[in-house]
Design a protein around this motif. Structure first.
Motif, PDB file in Angstrom:
ATOM      1  N   PHE A  60     -30.371  95.344  16.840  1.00  0.00           N
ATOM      2  CA  PHE A  60     -29.749  94.119  16.358  1.00  0.00           C
ATOM      3  C   PHE A  60     -28.583  94.494  15.451  1.00  0.00           C
ATOM      4  CE2 PHE A  60     -34.094  93.047  17.243  1.00  0.00           C
ATOM      5  CZ  PHE A  60     -34.072  91.750  17.729  1.00  0.00           C
ATOM      6  N   MET A  61     -27.613  93.597  15.390  1.00  0.00           N
ATOM      7  CA  MET A  61     -26.498  93.725  14.470  1.00  0.00           C
ATOM      8  C   MET A  61     -26.513  92.451  13.620  1.00  0.00           C
ATOM      9  SD  MET A  61     -22.398  93.720  15.375  1.00  0.00           S
ATOM     10  CE  MET A  61     -22.661  94.872  16.704  1.00  0.00           C
ATOM     11  N   CYS A  62     -26.135  92.567  12.346  1.00  0.00           N
ATOM     12  CA  CYS A  62     -26.058  91.357  11.541  1.00  0.00           C
ATOM     13  C   CYS A  62     -24.993  91.474  10.469  1.00  0.00           C
ATOM     14  CB  CYS A  62     -27.408  91.011  10.932  1.00  0.00           C
ATOM     15  SG  CYS A  62     -27.947  92.082   9.601  1.00  0.00           S
ATOM     16  N   ILE A  63     -24.625  90.317   9.942  1.00  0.00           N
ATOM     17  CA  ILE A  63     -23.647  90.232   8.853  1.00  0.00           C
ATOM     18  C   ILE A  63     -24.075  89.137   7.887  1.00  0.00           C
ATOM     19  CG2 ILE A  63     -21.722  90.944  10.334  1.00  0.00           C
ATOM     20  CD1 ILE A  63     -20.792  87.942  10.214  1.00  0.00           C
ATOM     21  N   ASP A  64     -23.466  89.158   6.718  1.00  0.00           N
ATOM     22  CA  ASP A  64     -23.455  88.013   5.817  1.00  0.00           C
ATOM     23  C   ASP A  64     -22.119  87.341   6.062  1.00  0.00           C
ATOM     24  OD1 ASP A  64     -25.847  88.003   4.220  1.00  0.00           O
ATOM     25  OD2 ASP A  64     -25.110  89.801   3.204  1.00  0.00           O
ATOM     26  N   SER A  65     -22.145  86.106   6.525  1.00  0.00           N
ATOM     27  CA  SER A  65     -20.892  85.399   6.779  1.00  0.00           C
ATOM     28  C   SER A  65     -20.177  85.130   5.470  1.00  0.00           C
ATOM     29  CB  SER A  65     -21.163  84.080   7.505  1.00  0.00           C
ATOM     30  OG  SER A  65     -19.949  83.388   7.701  1.00  0.00           O
ATOM     31  N   ASN A  66     -18.902  85.417   5.438  1.00  0.00           N
ATOM     32  CA  ASN A  66     -18.112  85.116   4.247  1.00  0.00           C
ATOM     33  C   ASN A  66     -17.486  83.731   4.362  1.00  0.00           C
ATOM     34  OD1 ASN A  66     -16.315  85.791   6.229  1.00  0.00           O
ATOM     35  ND2 ASN A  66     -15.019  87.074   4.961  1.00  0.00           N
ATOM     36  N   VAL A  67     -17.799  83.016   5.439  1.00  0.00           N
ATOM     37  CA  VAL A  67     -17.321  81.651   5.657  1.00  0.00           C
ATOM     38  C   VAL A  67     -18.541  80.742   5.721  1.00  0.00           C
ATOM     39  CG1 VAL A  67     -16.108  80.122   7.260  1.00  0.00           C
ATOM     40  CG2 VAL A  67     -15.323  82.485   6.969  1.00  0.00           C
ATOM     41  N   SER A  68     -18.498  79.624   5.013  1.00  0.00           N
ATOM     42  CA  SER A  68     -19.592  78.660   5.067  1.00  0.00           C
ATOM     43  C   SER A  68     -19.462  77.842   6.346  1.00  0.00           C
ATOM     44  CB  SER A  68     -19.539  77.748   3.843  1.00  0.00           C
ATOM     45  OG  SER A  68     -20.600  76.827   3.888  1.00  0.00           O
ATOM     46  N   HIS A  69     -20.541  77.809   7.143  1.00  0.00           N
ATOM     47  CA  HIS A  69     -20.525  77.093   8.422  1.00  0.00           C
ATOM     48  C   HIS A  69     -21.448  75.885   8.354  1.00  0.00           C
ATOM     49  CE1 HIS A  69     -18.374  80.336  10.440  1.00  0.00           C
ATOM     50  NE2 HIS A  69     -19.170  81.185   9.798  1.00  0.00           N
ATOM     51  N   GLN A  70     -21.197  74.934   9.221  1.00  0.00           N
ATOM     52  CA  GLN A  70     -22.047  73.749   9.327  1.00  0.00           C
ATOM     53  C   GLN A  70     -23.216  73.992  10.275  1.00  0.00           C
ATOM     54  OE1 GLN A  70     -21.678  71.032   7.388  1.00  0.00           O
ATOM     55  NE2 GLN A  70     -20.097  72.268   6.421  1.00  0.00           N
TER      56      GLN A  70
END
Length: 133
Positions: A60-70
């Motif tokens: 698996f690959m993952c990130i912490d999004s630096n953009v707030s999404h709906q």
């Protein structure tokens, strides 16, 4: 073409907490790499820019999004685990369900010995199955 990977995008800086939790629950799992945002970069300093981990050999690959999404994770996409014992399925079900949401309680639905479906506290959905012998 390179390889195909399952990609999980977390919000609120939860990526590292989630992958530490997942790899602690599932045997033969590991975090391969974590790169973090530094000072002045496009994400919050110290949060996960990119992490790679594996659960029983599935990468698996993952990130912490630096953009707030709906949007966030949806139960229509889930991680499916074939369990070996009733003890194992109960352990995973109870731990993944804690502070999450029960989608299908752990039970015998006729197609397996035990089956359960939960959405964990991070929003990721998990189906756990103890196949019929």
């Amino acid at each position: 073409m390179g390889k195909v990977s399952t990609f999980l995008m977390f919000q609120g800086g939860q990526a590292e907490e989630a992958i530490n939790f997942y790899t602690s629950l599932i045997r033969d799992s590991a975090i391969s790499s974590i790169s973090r945002y530094g000072k002045g970069e496009s994400g919050d300093e110290g949060t996960v820019m990119k992490a790679m981990f594996s659960l029983k050999g599935q990468e698996f690959m993952c990130i912490d999004s630096n953009v707030s999404h709906q949007f966030n994770f949806t139960p229509s996409f889930s991680i499916y685990i074939d369990c070996d014992t009733e003890q194992e399925i109960r352990y995973l079900y109870e731990n993944l369900a804690k502070d999450g949401q029960l989608l299908m309680p752990l039970d015998d639905y006729g197609f397996s010995q035990q089956f359960g479906w939960v959405q964990d506290r991070f929003g990721v959905s998990w189906q756990m199955d103890l196949p019929k012998e």
